[in-house]
Design an enzyme around this catalytic site. Structure first.
Site, short mmCIF file in Angstrom:
data_model
loop_
_atom_site.label_atom_id
_atom_site.label_comp_id
_atom_site.label_asym_id
_atom_site.label_seq_id
_atom_site.Cartn_x
_atom_site.Cartn_y
_atom_site.Cartn_z
N TYR A 1 -3.10 -10.32 4.44
CA TYR A 1 -3.03 -8.91 4.84
C TYR A 1 -4.44 -8.40 5.09
O TYR A 1 -5.24 -8.28 4.17
CB TYR A 1 -2.33 -8.12 3.73
N TYR B 1 -12.89 -3.51 -2.04
CA TYR B 1 -14.04 -2.97 -2.76
C TYR B 1 -15.14 -4.01 -2.98
O TYR B 1 -16.32 -3.72 -2.82
CB TYR B 1 -13.64 -2.36 -4.12
N THR C 1 0.83 -1.21 0.00
CA THR C 1 0.00 0.00 0.00
C THR C 1 0.86 1.26 0.00
O THR C 1 0.64 2.19 -0.77
CB THR C 1 -0.91 0.01 1.23
N THR C 2 1.89 1.28 0.87
CA THR C 2 2.76 2.44 0.98
C THR C 2 3.57 2.66 -0.29
O THR C 2 3.98 3.78 -0.59
CB THR C 2 3.70 2.28 2.20
N ILE D 1 5.24 -4.89 9.95
CA ILE D 1 5.33 -4.35 8.60
C ILE D 1 4.99 -2.87 8.71
O ILE D 1 3.84 -2.51 8.97
CB ILE D 1 4.42 -5.11 7.63
N LYS E 1 -0.52 -10.31 8.18
CA LYS E 1 -0.30 -8.93 8.62
C LYS E 1 -1.64 -8.43 9.15
O LYS E 1 -2.59 -8.24 8.39
CB LYS E 1 0.19 -8.06 7.47
N ARG F 1 -8.98 0.17 4.91
CA ARG F 1 -8.72 0.49 3.51
C ARG F 1 -9.59 -0.32 2.55
O ARG F 1 -9.94 0.16 1.48
CB ARG F 1 -7.25 0.22 3.17
#
Length: 268
Positions: free
Chosen positions: A133, A107, A44-45, A203, A161, A138
């Site tokens: 994850y 989504y 994501t980052t 993480i 994660k 998000r």
């Protein structure tokens, strides 16, 4: 097993939004020098949501090449399309990634049985270590502890994660999975406490800015030095919070620009 401080590394960009390959190389070297224990490429980052598929794979390949086996490289290969996630995971394996990080299907909001089928399909298709994850803030998709436990016996699924920041939930996950998989924090402010509960690492977004301190924090927690770990975490708390004053990775890229680590490029 990968343990310690695992940086969710940014993808440096020029002002026009194109990938800055020279700075990417420098960031890998920076993390190796500063003691980061492993690197996530294009999570994501790393702006996985806005990189093209070709760029996504090119960044993974470049990070693996520059690291040269000096640190484990985890490739972000999740997608809300199961077939796309399989393709990305297969390519990451071909490129030499040590493991893949697979976010829940965002989504689409699948039910728990759909999440299980999604990850079962990826694990069956690609023989590479896979890290679940869960980041419902998000994705609008929450992988429940019981669902994580149901996936823990699949050989390719080696870790999760857990990025909710809920320590009671993390405790439940750790209890349910036992030694069948590793549990990593995905929430910097609570990471040391999660590790003290039995987690194996973090993480981290903060590790982009303070890699040496985050490595030290994780080592203290892994060694069970609770008072020292919490004292160091308290010193980092303002930074943890500031890096989420707007949506990640806007603040962390701003900070890294100010540190001279990269230009100010970020994708629309």
């Amino acid at each position: 097993m990968i343990t310690g401080s695992i940086v969710a590394m940014v993808t440096p960009m020029h002002a026009d939004g194109s990938v800055d390959w020279e700075r990417l190389d420098q960031l890998v070297e920076f993390h190796i020098k500063e003691g980061t224990d492993a690197i996530v490429a294009v999570g994501t980052t790393g702006e996985s949501a806005t990189l093209s598929t070709a760029e996504h794979c090119d960044v993974i390949e470049r990070v693996i090449k520059v690291a040269g086996g000096r640190r484990p490289i985890i490739a972000g290969t999740g997608a809300n399309s199961t077939s796309e996630a399989i393709e990305l995971t297969q390519e990451a394996k071909n490129l030499g990634a040590d493991a893949c990080l697979l976010v829940t299907p965002y989504y689409n909001k699948p039910p728990q049985r759909g999440i299980i089928k999604h990850h079962e399909a990826i694990a069956a298709a690609v023989d590479v270590p896979q890290i679940l994850y869960n980041v419902p803030g998000r994705t609008a998709c929450d992988m429940l502890p019981e669902t994580i436990a149901a996936l823990a016996d699949i050989e390719q699924i080696v870790a999760v994660k857990e990025a909710t920041g809920d320590l009671e939930r993390a405790r439940k996950v750790i209890e349910l999975v036992g030694d069948r998989m590793a549990v990593y924090s995905g929430d910097d402010p609570t990471a040391s406490d999660l590790i003290l509960l039995g987690g194996k690492g973090n993480i981290s977004v903060t590790a982009n800015v303070a890699p040496k301190m985050m490595h030290e924090l994780c080592m203290l927690a892994l060694d069970g030095k609770a008072d020292e770990a919490r004292a160091l975490n308290e010193k980092l708390m303002n930074l943890h919070k500031s890096l989420f004053c707007e949506a990640n990775p806007i603040p962390v890229k701003w900070a890294m620009q100010r540190m001279g680590l990269m230009e100010g490029g970020i994708r629309l």
